[in-house]
Write an enzyme that holds these catalytic residues in place. Structure first.
Site, PDB file in Angstrom:
ATOM      1  CD  GLU A  80      -1.468  -0.180   3.603  1.00  0.00           C
ATOM      2  OE1 GLU A  80      -2.059   0.863   3.684  1.00  0.00           O
ATOM      3  OE2 GLU A  80      -1.433  -1.042   4.425  1.00  0.00           O
ATOM      4  CB  CYS A 112      -2.710  -4.233   6.453  1.00  0.00           C
ATOM      5  SG  CYS A 112      -2.264  -2.810   7.025  1.00  0.00           S
ATOM      6  CG  HIS A 234      -3.029  -6.357  10.541  1.00  0.00           C
ATOM      7  ND1 HIS A 234      -1.469  -5.960   9.617  1.00  0.00           N
ATOM      8  CD2 HIS A 234      -3.512  -5.242  10.529  1.00  0.00           C
ATOM      9  CE1 HIS A 234      -1.293  -4.854   9.648  1.00  0.00           C
ATOM     10  NE2 HIS A 234      -2.483  -4.208  10.107  1.00  0.00           N
TER      11      HIS A 234
HETATM   12  N1  CAA Z   1       1.384   2.859  30.740  1.00  0.00           N
HETATM   13  C1  CAA Z   1       0.839   2.089  30.320  1.00  0.00           C
HETATM   14  N2  CAA Z   1      -0.187   2.058  29.522  1.00  0.00           N
HETATM   15  C2  CAA Z   1      -0.684   3.419  28.976  1.00  0.00           C
HETATM   16  C3  CAA Z   1       0.015   4.524  29.646  1.00  0.00           C
HETATM   17  C4  CAA Z   1       1.060   4.459  30.374  1.00  0.00           C
HETATM   18  N3  CAA Z   1       1.741   5.383  30.685  1.00  0.00           N
HETATM   19  N4  CAA Z   1      -0.899   5.714  28.891  1.00  0.00           N
HETATM   20  C5  CAA Z   1      -1.659   5.095  27.953  1.00  0.00           C
HETATM   21  N5  CAA Z   1      -1.724   3.564  28.117  1.00  0.00           N
HETATM   22  C6  CAA Z   1      -2.370   2.738  27.494  1.00  0.00           C
HETATM   23  C7  CAA Z   1      -3.834   3.219  27.407  1.00  0.00           C
HETATM   24  O1  CAA Z   1      -4.451   2.851  28.537  1.00  0.00           O
HETATM   25  C8  CAA Z   1      -4.355   2.601  26.136  1.00  0.00           C
HETATM   26  O2  CAA Z   1      -4.446   1.139  26.527  1.00  0.00           O
HETATM   27  P1  CAA Z   1      -5.850   0.361  26.122  1.00  0.00           P
HETATM   28  O3  CAA Z   1      -5.776   0.525  24.806  1.00  0.00           O
HETATM   29  O4  CAA Z   1      -5.696  -0.858  26.567  1.00  0.00           O
HETATM   30  O5  CAA Z   1      -7.064   1.235  26.594  1.00  0.00           O
HETATM   31  C9  CAA Z   1      -3.137   2.623  25.168  1.00  0.00           C
HETATM   32  O6  CAA Z   1      -2.081   2.859  26.006  1.00  0.00           O
HETATM   33  C10 CAA Z   1      -3.308   3.318  23.989  1.00  0.00           C
HETATM   34  O7  CAA Z   1      -3.368   4.721  24.573  1.00  0.00           O
HETATM   35  P2  CAA Z   1      -4.662   5.754  24.222  1.00  0.00           P
HETATM   36  O8  CAA Z   1      -6.056   5.208  24.434  1.00  0.00           O
HETATM   37  O9  CAA Z   1      -4.347   7.140  24.876  1.00  0.00           O
HETATM   38  O10 CAA Z   1      -4.321   5.699  22.514  1.00  0.00           O
HETATM   39  P3  CAA Z   1      -3.791   6.490  21.751  1.00  0.00           P
HETATM   40  O11 CAA Z   1      -4.223   7.908  21.559  1.00  0.00           O
HETATM   41  O12 CAA Z   1      -2.099   6.545  21.781  1.00  0.00           O
HETATM   42  O13 CAA Z   1      -3.870   5.786  20.013  1.00  0.00           O
HETATM   43  C11 CAA Z   1      -4.245   4.245  18.706  1.00  0.00           C
HETATM   44  C12 CAA Z   1      -3.733   4.499  19.999  1.00  0.00           C
HETATM   45  C13 CAA Z   1      -5.502   4.571  18.374  1.00  0.00           C
HETATM   46  C14 CAA Z   1      -3.953   2.808  18.148  1.00  0.00           C
HETATM   47  C15 CAA Z   1      -3.112   5.044  17.580  1.00  0.00           C
HETATM   48  O14 CAA Z   1      -1.710   4.293  18.156  1.00  0.00           O
HETATM   49  C16 CAA Z   1      -3.216   5.086  16.043  1.00  0.00           C
HETATM   50  O15 CAA Z   1      -4.077   5.594  15.807  1.00  0.00           O
HETATM   51  N6  CAA Z   1      -2.633   4.107  15.347  1.00  0.00           N
HETATM   52  C17 CAA Z   1      -2.718   3.806  14.144  1.00  0.00           C
HETATM   53  C18 CAA Z   1      -3.906   3.344  13.566  1.00  0.00           C
HETATM   54  C19 CAA Z   1      -3.874   1.701  13.926  1.00  0.00           C
HETATM   55  O16 CAA Z   1      -2.859   1.094  13.974  1.00  0.00           O
HETATM   56  N7  CAA Z   1      -5.045   1.288  14.136  1.00  0.00           N
HETATM   57  C20 CAA Z   1      -5.093  -0.303  14.227  1.00  0.00           C
HETATM   58  C21 CAA Z   1      -6.288  -0.914  13.561  1.00  0.00           C
HETATM   59  S1  CAA Z   1      -6.350  -0.741  11.878  1.00  0.00           S
HETATM   60  C22 CAA Z   1      -4.952  -1.668  11.048  1.00  0.00           C
HETATM   61  O17 CAA Z   1      -4.804  -2.688  11.853  1.00  0.00           O
HETATM   62  C23 CAA Z   1      -4.721  -1.451   9.566  1.00  0.00           C
HETATM   63  C24 CAA Z   1      -3.409  -0.635   9.881  1.00  0.00           C
HETATM   64  O18 CAA Z   1      -2.254  -1.413   9.923  1.00  0.00           O
HETATM   65  C25 CAA Z   1      -3.167   0.463  10.181  1.00  0.00           C
END
Ligand code: CAA
EC number: 2.3.3.10
Length: 390
Positions: A80, A112, A234
């Site tokens: 992609e 993906c 994945h």
């Molecule tokens: N210590 C331990 N854990 C912590 C922490 C700390 N100090 N601070 C935060 N966390 C945890 C949170 O509790 C959360 O855990 P849960 O998911 O279990 O609730 C986790 O860390 C993530 O933190 P946030 O909820 O604050 O989320 P974020 O704003 O960092 O965003 C995300 C996470 C949405 C996945 C972001 O990384 C993102 O947008 N990634 C790209 C999209 C993606 O990968 N999507 C996956 C599905 S799509 C797909 O699979 C296709 C592809 O390849 C993209």
């Protein structure tokens, strides 16, 4: 009919990485948000003279030595991160690897997921002509905007998989489960270098697609959740696989403990934790990680695979590890490549990140460029990409 599946599997990633502790420090974030929260430690960064073609050729090179490339009848290239709207990236790889001229080459795209489509098509081609080999390559560079939640989930990598009859690594079962739905969870319009993503929504859709694809798989297959010793998901980030596996266990009312469930996936995560997301390649690098890092003999074990491509298309399928698979792996080469990578500072990361897309007239100083791969992008002249083998 003889079995069809994976005969060899080899992967490549750039020799540059950013430790997510460095990113956390700059962002004044707790590093455990990355190390624990999303389960990622490092992310690979492609150098200026690397792209999906060079990574693909570097991944596939070990599979086509000593005349093995002669029997490759098709090269299916999943990505992609396409470099051309018309010409398939695999055509460059075909030349770089010296494959025979009677070869079918095509590029496949669906976020993906497309490597899995390529694998299934390859299996069908080999089932029709069992004396032939089909080379499947998945190669991607995952890029999100700076200072977005996706930034820590970047990465890059390529995997090369030889599909043959009587495979020596994994026999792939014919039954599959599919799911498709038109959703905007992650996408990259042609005018953008970085992906757009509705992050939390994408994780929800991933889990929904898992349940649907699994239910469809169960209609076709006699294998139930308990028949699988391990699962490859994945891997956009490793915590996603942990969530997915708990979700699938719940759907199946599994009574396995949290620890037992974790053991079913943990070895699939080791490489991705330190490479980052490699989109189409990531689940298959996860398979290599399981086969190369699991301490016990996996011969005869059945593995479940969940492939997800945003947008979305998903597939659940399964395979059985072949006796003696250990002799066909590239474990020491992969581990050495990962150990020899160079950590970059935040400033160096920005330099790699902000490099403009290669333009007509660019020439790369190969000797000074610092990347380690055998194949490099050397120039673009008259709008034609030029590659060299070092
Ligand atoms: N210590 C331990 N854990 C912590 C922490 C700390 N100090 N601070 C935060 N966390 C945890 C949170 O509790 C959360 O855990 P849960 O998911 O279990 O609730 C986790 O860390 C993530 O933190 P946030 O909820 O604050 O989320 P974020 O704003 O960092 O965003 C995300 C996470 C949405 C996945 C972001 O990384 C993102 O947008 N990634 C790209 C999209 C993606 O990968 N999507 C996956 C599905 S799509 C797909 O699979 C296709 C592809 O390849 C993209």
């Amino acid at each position: 009919m003889s079995s069809v599946g994976i005969d060899q599997i080899s992967f490549y990633t750039s020799n540059y990485f950013l430790d997510l502790r460095t990113l956390a420090q700059v962002q004044e974030t707790d590093p455990d948000k990355y190390y624990q929260g999303i389960g990622q430690e490092k992310m690979g960064m492609a150098a200026h003279d690397e792209d999906i073609v060079t990574m693909a050729a570097n991944a596939a090179y070990p599979l086509v030595q000593e005349g093995a490339g002669e029997q490759v009848s098709s090269l299916l290239f999943a990505t992609e991160t396409g470099i051309d709207q018309s010409k398939a990236a695999g055509v460059y790889v075909h030349r770089l690897l010296g494959l025979n001229e009677n070869c079918r080459i095509v590029e496949l795209k669906q976020a993906c997921y497309s490597a899995t489509a390529a694998i299934q098509m390859a299996c069908a081609l080999v089932a029709r002509q069992p004396e032939k080999k089909v080379l499947v390559i998945a190669s991607d560079i995952a890029r999100y905007d700076l200072n977005t939640p996706g930034e820590a989930t970047q990465g890059c990598g390529a995997v090369a998989i030889m599909i043959t009859a009587n495979p020596r690594v994994l026999s792939i079962d014919p039954e599959v489960g599919n799911y498709a739905e038109d959703v905007m969870d992650f996408w990259r319009p042609n005018y953008r270098k970085t992906a757009l993503v509705d992050g939390k929504y994408s994780t929800k859709i991933y889990l929904r697609a898992l349940k649907k694809a699994w239910e469809h798989f169960r209609e076709a297959s006699t294998y139930s959740f308990a028949d699988f010793s391990h699962f490859c998901y994945h891997l956009p980030f490793s915590r996603m696989a942990q969530k997915a596996h708990q979700h699938l266990a719940k759907v199946n009312k599994s009574e396995l403990s949290v620890e037992a469930l974790e053991q079913q996936i943990q070895d699939t995560l080791s490489y991705n934790r330190i490479i980052g997301n490699s989109y189409t390649a990531s689940m298959y690098i996860g398979l290599a990680s399981l086969l190369e890092n699991h301490q016990r003999d996996l011969s005869g074990k059945r593995i479940g695979f969940f492939s997800y491509g945003s947008g979305c298309v998903a597939e659940f399928f399964s395979g059985r590890v072949v006796q003696g698979y250990q002799n066909c792996l590239f474990t020491s080469e992969h581990q050495m490549m990962l150990e020899q990578r160079k950590e970059v500072s935040y400033e160096e990361y920005l330099h790699l990140y902000k490099a403009p897309d290669p333009q007509d007239g660019d020439v790369h100083e190969i000797a000074a460029s610092g990347s380690q791969g055998r194949f490099r992008l050397s120039a673009i002249a008259h709008h034609k990409r030029e590659y060299v083998a070092i």
